[in-house]
Design a protein around this motif. Structure first.
Motif, PDB file in Angstrom:
ATOM      1  N   ASP A  51       0.830  -1.205   0.000  1.00 38.34           N
ATOM      2  CA  ASP A  51       0.000   0.000   0.000  1.00 38.34           C
ATOM      3  C   ASP A  51       0.866   1.256   0.000  1.00 38.34           C
ATOM      4  O   ASP A  51       0.346   2.362   0.045  1.00 38.34           O
ATOM      5  CB  ASP A  51      -0.871   0.006   1.266  1.00 38.34           C
ATOM      6  N   ASP A  52       2.175   1.071  -0.065  1.00 38.79           N
ATOM      7  CA  ASP A  52       3.136   2.145   0.205  1.00 38.79           C
ATOM      8  C   ASP A  52       3.945   2.458  -1.062  1.00 38.79           C
ATOM      9  O   ASP A  52       4.602   1.578  -1.627  1.00 38.79           O
ATOM     10  CB  ASP A  52       4.059   1.697   1.343  1.00 38.79           C
ATOM     11  N   GLU A  53       3.928   3.709  -1.486  1.00 41.64           N
ATOM     12  CA  GLU A  53       4.606   4.085  -2.729  1.00 41.64           C
ATOM     13  C   GLU A  53       6.126   3.978  -2.617  1.00 41.64           C
ATOM     14  O   GLU A  53       6.805   3.627  -3.590  1.00 41.64           O
ATOM     15  CB  GLU A  53       4.202   5.505  -3.140  1.00 41.64           C
ATOM     16  N   GLU A  54       6.687   4.268  -1.453  1.00 39.08           N
ATOM     17  CA  GLU A  54       8.134   4.150  -1.297  1.00 39.08           C
ATOM     18  C   GLU A  54       8.567   2.693  -1.390  1.00 39.08           C
ATOM     19  O   GLU A  54       9.576   2.369  -2.038  1.00 39.08           O
ATOM     20  CB  GLU A  54       8.591   4.748   0.032  1.00 39.08           C
ATOM     21  N   ILE A  55       7.820   1.803  -0.744  1.00 36.81           N
ATOM     22  CA  ILE A  55       8.119   0.378  -0.852  1.00 36.81           C
ATOM     23  C   ILE A  55       7.994  -0.071  -2.300  1.00 36.81           C
ATOM     24  O   ILE A  55       8.811  -0.858  -2.799  1.00 36.81           O
ATOM     25  CB  ILE A  55       7.187  -0.447   0.060  1.00 36.81           C
ATOM     26  N   PHE A  68      -0.247  -3.070  -8.912  1.00 34.56           N
ATOM     27  CA  PHE A  68      -1.360  -2.401  -8.229  1.00 34.56           C
ATOM     28  C   PHE A  68      -0.901  -2.021  -6.833  1.00 34.56           C
ATOM     29  O   PHE A  68       0.069  -2.578  -6.307  1.00 34.56           O
ATOM     30  CB  PHE A  68      -2.583  -3.322  -8.139  1.00 34.56           C
ATOM     31  N   LEU A  69      -1.570  -1.042  -6.231  1.00 37.48           N
ATOM     32  CA  LEU A  69      -1.346  -0.703  -4.827  1.00 37.48           C
ATOM     33  C   LEU A  69      -2.474  -1.324  -4.009  1.00 37.48           C
ATOM     34  O   LEU A  69      -3.654  -1.205  -4.349  1.00 37.48           O
ATOM     35  CB  LEU A  69      -1.308   0.813  -4.619  1.00 37.48           C
ATOM     36  N   ARG A  70      -2.092  -1.978  -2.941  1.00 38.32           N
ATOM     37  CA  ARG A  70      -3.053  -2.705  -2.121  1.00 38.32           C
ATOM     38  C   ARG A  70      -3.992  -1.752  -1.382  1.00 38.32           C
ATOM     39  O   ARG A  70      -3.570  -0.688  -0.902  1.00 38.32           O
ATOM     40  CB  ARG A  70      -2.309  -3.574  -1.108  1.00 38.32           C
ATOM     41  N   ASN A  71      -5.242  -2.166  -1.256  1.00 40.91           N
ATOM     42  CA  ASN A  71      -6.230  -1.395  -0.529  1.00 40.91           C
ATOM     43  C   ASN A  71      -5.814  -1.238   0.927  1.00 40.91           C
ATOM     44  O   ASN A  71      -5.294  -2.160   1.545  1.00 40.91           O
ATOM     45  CB  ASN A  71      -7.589  -2.111  -0.615  1.00 40.91           C
ATOM     46  N   LYS A  72      -6.053  -0.056   1.488  1.00 41.71           N
ATOM     47  CA  LYS A  72      -5.683   0.214   2.879  1.00 41.71           C
ATOM     48  C   LYS A  72      -6.358  -0.745   3.855  1.00 41.71           C
ATOM     49  O   LYS A  72      -5.817  -1.052   4.915  1.00 41.71           O
ATOM     50  CB  LYS A  72      -6.040   1.658   3.250  1.00 41.71           C
ATOM     51  N   GLU A  73      -7.548  -1.232   3.515  1.00 46.16           N
ATOM     52  CA  GLU A  73      -8.260  -2.154   4.404  1.00 46.16           C
ATOM     53  C   GLU A  73      -7.536  -3.479   4.543  1.00 46.16           C
ATOM     54  O   GLU A  73      -7.752  -4.212   5.511  1.00 46.16           O
ATOM     55  CB  GLU A  73      -9.675  -2.387   3.872  1.00 46.16           C
ATOM     56  N   LEU A  74      -6.667  -3.794   3.586  1.00 48.63           N
ATOM     57  CA  LEU A  74      -5.878  -5.021   3.656  1.00 48.63           C
ATOM     58  C   LEU A  74      -4.454  -4.743   4.114  1.00 48.63           C
ATOM     59  O   LEU A  74      -3.570  -5.573   3.930  1.00 48.63           O
ATOM     60  CB  LEU A  74      -5.856  -5.711   2.283  1.00 48.63           C
ATOM     61  N   GLN A  86      -5.357 -13.571  -1.885  1.00 43.88           N
ATOM     62  CA  GLN A  86      -6.611 -13.599  -2.633  1.00 43.88           C
ATOM     63  C   GLN A  86      -6.814 -12.297  -3.397  1.00 43.88           C
ATOM     64  O   GLN A  86      -7.257 -12.303  -4.554  1.00 43.88           O
ATOM     65  CB  GLN A  86      -7.788 -13.845  -1.681  1.00 43.88           C
ATOM     66  N   ASP A  87      -6.480 -11.186  -2.762  1.00 43.83           N
ATOM     67  CA  ASP A  87      -6.585  -9.884  -3.422  1.00 43.83           C
ATOM     68  C   ASP A  87      -5.656  -9.800  -4.627  1.00 43.83           C
ATOM     69  O   ASP A  87      -6.036  -9.279  -5.679  1.00 43.83           O
ATOM     70  CB  ASP A  87      -6.258  -8.773  -2.425  1.00 43.83           C
ATOM     71  N   ALA A  88      -4.437 -10.332  -4.482  1.00 39.79           N
ATOM     72  CA  ALA A  88      -3.490 -10.302  -5.598  1.00 39.79           C
ATOM     73  C   ALA A  88      -4.015 -11.109  -6.779  1.00 39.79           C
ATOM     74  O   ALA A  88      -3.920 -10.686  -7.936  1.00 39.79           O
ATOM     75  CB  ALA A  88      -2.134 -10.838  -5.140  1.00 39.79           C
TER      76      ALA A  88
END
Length: 229
Positions: A51-55, A68-74, A86-88
């Protein structure tokens, strides 16, 4: 059919801030997992779920994909590994994926040979849902103790007090490095610790969970010893 690696790496580590990209022996910690995955030649794609752009930028610089950037809820403290995988799978929307290997970003002693052993196992073993890294406890867990608020101890298995250590059953635990699974097992959320899973044995000197600063220091010492040998 294709195989993919998914490396979960959220940005909100509390006990070791920015743990996934903190410098470990001169390189960001996550780089060791990315490089081992690429060197194994087991994967058509090596993906970092963050979820982190630097990472994401660090991951890209070491050859991983961040499609993709992961949803904050995950990405909070309570998000489990299976929902992230599962999200991936959902985000990639690729029906050709056969096996997914979840590789933790905090495994600097992971080796490409062990990753390959996991793939060979899950491919050859009938009805195998998962193949993941395990190692032995460094002390008989049958002699484990509980401690109350007054620091009074009690044995969890007092009936084994007089049993010799060599006569106690050897016990294993999750080594926290990688988890090969079939697409169906991940999507259905089947339990990893089950009779349809196979353990890939690792020596204890190549395993160190990294949750605290003490863990970090131990991992650096083990890595240095391994590098010299």
């Amino acid at each position: 059919m294709t195989n993919i690696a998914v490396i979960p790496a959220r940005g909100g580590s509390k006990r070791i801030p920015r743990k996934n990209i903190k410098m470990f022996h001169g390189k960001p910690l996550i780089s060791y997992s990315i490089e081992a995955a690429i060197k194994s030649n087991c994967f058509d794609r090596v993906i970092v779920s963050t979820d982190d752009e630097e990472i994401a930028e660090v991951a890209l610089s070491f050859g991983a994909e961040v499609p993709f950037l992961r949803n904050k809820e995950l990405s909070n403290d309570f998000a489990g590994t299976t929902p992230v995988i599962q999200d991936a799978i959902f985000q990639l929307d690729d029906n050709d994926i056969e096996y997914i290997c979840c590789i933790y970003a905090t495994a600097p002693m992971i080796s490409e040979q062990d990753i390959c052993a996991g793939l060979n196992t899950i491919e050859l073993k009938e009805n195998c849902n998962y193949a993941f890294s395990i190692t032995t406890y460094d002390f008989p867990i049958q002699r484990s103790l509980s401690l109350n608020q007054e620091n009074i101890v009690a044995m969890h298995s007092p009936d084994l007090f007089n049993t010799r250590s060599q006569d106690l059953e050897e016990c294993w635990h999750d080594a926290g490095q990688f988890y090969w699974g079939t697409r169906e097992a991940w999507q259905q959320g089947l339990p990893i610790f089950s009779s349809n899973s196979i353990g890939i044995k690792l020596p204890r000197h190549r395993v160190q969970d990294i949750d605290t600063l003490e863990d970090w220091d131990m991992a650096e010492m083990l890595y240095q010893i391994r590098s010299k040998s």
